[in-house]
Design an enzyme around this catalytic site. Structure first.
Site, mmCIF file in Angstrom:
data_model
loop_
_atom_site.group_PDB
_atom_site.id
_atom_site.type_symbol
_atom_site.label_atom_id
_atom_site.label_comp_id
_atom_site.label_asym_id
_atom_site.label_seq_id
_atom_site.Cartn_x
_atom_site.Cartn_y
_atom_site.Cartn_z
ATOM 1 C CE LYS A 1 18.943 -9.439 -27.339
ATOM 2 N NZ LYS A 1 19.924 -10.321 -26.709
ATOM 3 C CB SER B 1 19.418 -5.192 -26.268
ATOM 4 O OG SER B 1 19.559 -4.029 -27.049
ATOM 5 C CE1 TYR C 1 18.831 -8.514 -30.710
ATOM 6 C CE2 TYR C 1 18.346 -6.187 -30.366
ATOM 7 C CZ TYR C 1 19.163 -7.281 -30.176
ATOM 8 O OH TYR C 1 20.324 -7.137 -29.458
HETATM 9 P P1 NAP Z 1 28.384 -10.604 -32.983
HETATM 10 O O1 NAP Z 1 29.627 -9.812 -32.789
HETATM 11 O O2 NAP Z 1 27.744 -10.586 -34.325
HETATM 12 O O3 NAP Z 1 28.712 -12.126 -32.540
HETATM 13 C C1 NAP Z 1 27.784 -13.077 -32.736
HETATM 14 C C2 NAP Z 1 28.280 -14.403 -32.118
HETATM 15 O O4 NAP Z 1 27.147 -15.225 -31.984
HETATM 16 C C3 NAP Z 1 29.259 -15.153 -32.977
HETATM 17 O O5 NAP Z 1 30.195 -15.783 -32.126
HETATM 18 C C4 NAP Z 1 28.391 -16.209 -33.682
HETATM 19 O O6 NAP Z 1 29.217 -17.290 -34.079
HETATM 20 C C5 NAP Z 1 27.403 -16.521 -32.563
HETATM 21 N N1 NAP Z 1 26.071 -17.017 -32.898
HETATM 22 C C6 NAP Z 1 25.160 -16.489 -33.744
HETATM 23 N N2 NAP Z 1 24.029 -17.215 -33.751
HETATM 24 C C7 NAP Z 1 24.199 -18.212 -32.842
HETATM 25 C C8 NAP Z 1 23.403 -19.290 -32.389
HETATM 26 N N3 NAP Z 1 22.163 -19.507 -32.869
HETATM 27 N N4 NAP Z 1 23.911 -20.120 -31.455
HETATM 28 C C9 NAP Z 1 25.140 -19.939 -30.964
HETATM 29 N N5 NAP Z 1 25.967 -18.951 -31.364
HETATM 30 C C10 NAP Z 1 25.492 -18.104 -32.300
HETATM 31 O O7 NAP Z 1 27.229 -10.154 -31.950
HETATM 32 P P2 NAP Z 1 27.327 -9.256 -30.630
HETATM 33 O O8 NAP Z 1 27.105 -7.839 -31.015
HETATM 34 O O9 NAP Z 1 28.513 -9.624 -29.859
HETATM 35 O O10 NAP Z 1 26.000 -9.712 -29.849
HETATM 36 C C11 NAP Z 1 26.062 -10.581 -28.726
HETATM 37 C C12 NAP Z 1 24.861 -10.351 -27.841
HETATM 38 O O11 NAP Z 1 24.831 -8.984 -27.413
HETATM 39 C C13 NAP Z 1 23.498 -10.607 -28.487
HETATM 40 O O12 NAP Z 1 22.639 -11.159 -27.526
HETATM 41 C C14 NAP Z 1 23.005 -9.223 -28.838
HETATM 42 O O13 NAP Z 1 21.610 -9.160 -28.901
HETATM 43 C C15 NAP Z 1 23.546 -8.439 -27.651
HETATM 44 N N6 NAP Z 1 23.635 -7.001 -27.877
HETATM 45 C C16 NAP Z 1 24.507 -6.496 -28.784
HETATM 46 C C17 NAP Z 1 24.581 -5.120 -28.947
HETATM 47 C C18 NAP Z 1 25.533 -4.461 -29.916
HETATM 48 O O14 NAP Z 1 25.428 -3.231 -30.109
HETATM 49 N N7 NAP Z 1 26.466 -5.190 -30.508
HETATM 50 C C19 NAP Z 1 23.743 -4.266 -28.205
HETATM 51 C C20 NAP Z 1 22.856 -4.841 -27.298
HETATM 52 C C21 NAP Z 1 22.827 -6.209 -27.132
HETATM 53 P P3 NAP Z 1 28.757 -18.376 -35.194
HETATM 54 O O15 NAP Z 1 28.485 -17.632 -36.452
HETATM 55 O O16 NAP Z 1 29.915 -19.331 -35.287
HETATM 56 O O17 NAP Z 1 27.542 -19.035 -34.630
#
Ligand code: NAP
Length: 274
Positions: A182, A165, A178
């Site tokens: 990261k 991130s 968090y």
């Molecule tokens: P999201 O839209 O909330 O999606 C979360 C996904 O993770 C869902 O498919 C959920 O499905 C699954 N999940 C949650 N806990 C889990 C676990 N313990 N094991 C396996 N699957 C799990 O999140 P996102 O924004 O796409 O984030 C994805 C990644 O990108 C993360 O690593 C996050 O830190 C990183 N990131 C995001 C952002 C941002 O702005 N969105 C920025 C920087 C980094 P279930 O509920 O079925 O498990």
């Protein structure tokens, strides 16, 4: 009012990012993407499959896995799915076994799952929260990498991608521990890239900025937080999950064959380093 003005100015940077995928860079490859039933993981899985990979979809909830697999199969993509909570040893074992059984091996591992159970600063957090965040975000990534090696070592062009991130570089106040977890993933990328280079396994990392998903809602849902977020983004808009999917496809492909141990920041110009 401010949001409208910002959205208008963002148009000047070209927010129309949809395009048809014409290359088949990942034909014949097999990929696992964790946490791939929505958000960034889903977009990564979709893009890898659009470029020809066979992709194993997974997350904690069976209903989410079923829905995501059906959606991608409807588009004619080669995907299968299984439940995998990345913090559970049995689930991870099953993930690798099912991938081998369905697709015959593994070329690309994408560790994308992360949690952030509380919104708040580092020193306001409890030991319990620290353990939960480090268990899922850091330890599970390490374990997935270690457990994938038997399959990856049989691949002709193996690659691992870790999703970190922007908060790894510039800790966000609302995302205290968090952010620290990261940053640890940047270290994990560097350390393992060196160790695995001998086996021909490339290890890279993506550091997304603020991408519009359920996970990041606290950062943009209220007008105040949205304005703070946008003020830090040079391109004056949030990112899309598909803009992370395309970078993952590049890193997994032979176009990135001489890149290892690196992190690509995909943040619309948020400050990350010199
Ligand atoms: P999201 O839209 O909330 O999606 C979360 C996904 O993770 C869902 O498919 C959920 O499905 C699954 N999940 C949650 N806990 C889990 C676990 N313990 N094991 C396996 N699957 C799990 O999140 P996102 O924004 O796409 O984030 C994805 C990644 O990108 C993360 O690593 C996050 O830190 C990183 N990131 C995001 C952002 C941002 O702005 N969105 C920025 C920087 C980094 P279930 O509920 O079925 O498990």
């Amino acid at each position: 009012m401010l949001r409208t003005a910002i959205n208008q100015s963002a148009r000047n940077f070209g927010t129309n990012v949809t395009c048809s995928i014409k290359c088949n860079r990942l034909e014949g490859k097999v990929a696992i993407v964790t946490a791939s039933t929505e958000g960034i993981g889903f977009s990564i899985a979709k893009r890898l499959a659009q470029e020809g990979a066979k992709v194993m979809i997974s997350s904690r909830k069976e209903s989410n896995v079923k829905k995501a697999v059906e959606e991608l199969q409807t588009e004619g993509l080669q995907v299968a799915g299984t439940v995998c909570h990345v913090g559970k040893t049995e689930d991870r074992k099953n993930l690798f076994e099912k991938t081998k059984a369905n697709f015959g091996g593994l070329d690309i591992l994408i560790s994308n799952a992360a949690v952030n159970p509380v919104v708040g600063s580092v020193l306001d957090s409890t030991e319990e929260v620290w353990d939960k965040i480090f268990d899922i975000n850091v330890k599970s990534t390490f374990l997935l990498m270690k457990e994938s090696l038997t399959l990856l070592k049989c691949s002709k062009s193996p690659s691992i991608i870790i999703v970190s991130s922007i908060a790894a570089y510039v800790p966000l106040n609302l995302l205290g521990i968090y952010s620290v977890s990261k940053t640890a993933l940047l270290g994990l990328t560097k350390a393992t890239a060196e160790e695995l280079a001998f086996d021909g396994i490339r290890v890279n990392c993506i550091a997304p900025g603020i991408i519009k998903t359920k996970f990041s809602e606290p950062l943009y849902k209220s007008e105040d937080n949205y304005n703070v977020a946008i003020s830090r983004i040079n391109m004056k808009r949030l990112g899309t999950s598909d803009e992370i999917g395309s970078v993952a496809a590049f890193l997994a492909s032979s176009d990135a064959s001489y890149i290892t141990g690196e992190t690509i920041v995909v943040s619309g110009g948020m400050q990350s380093r010199l």
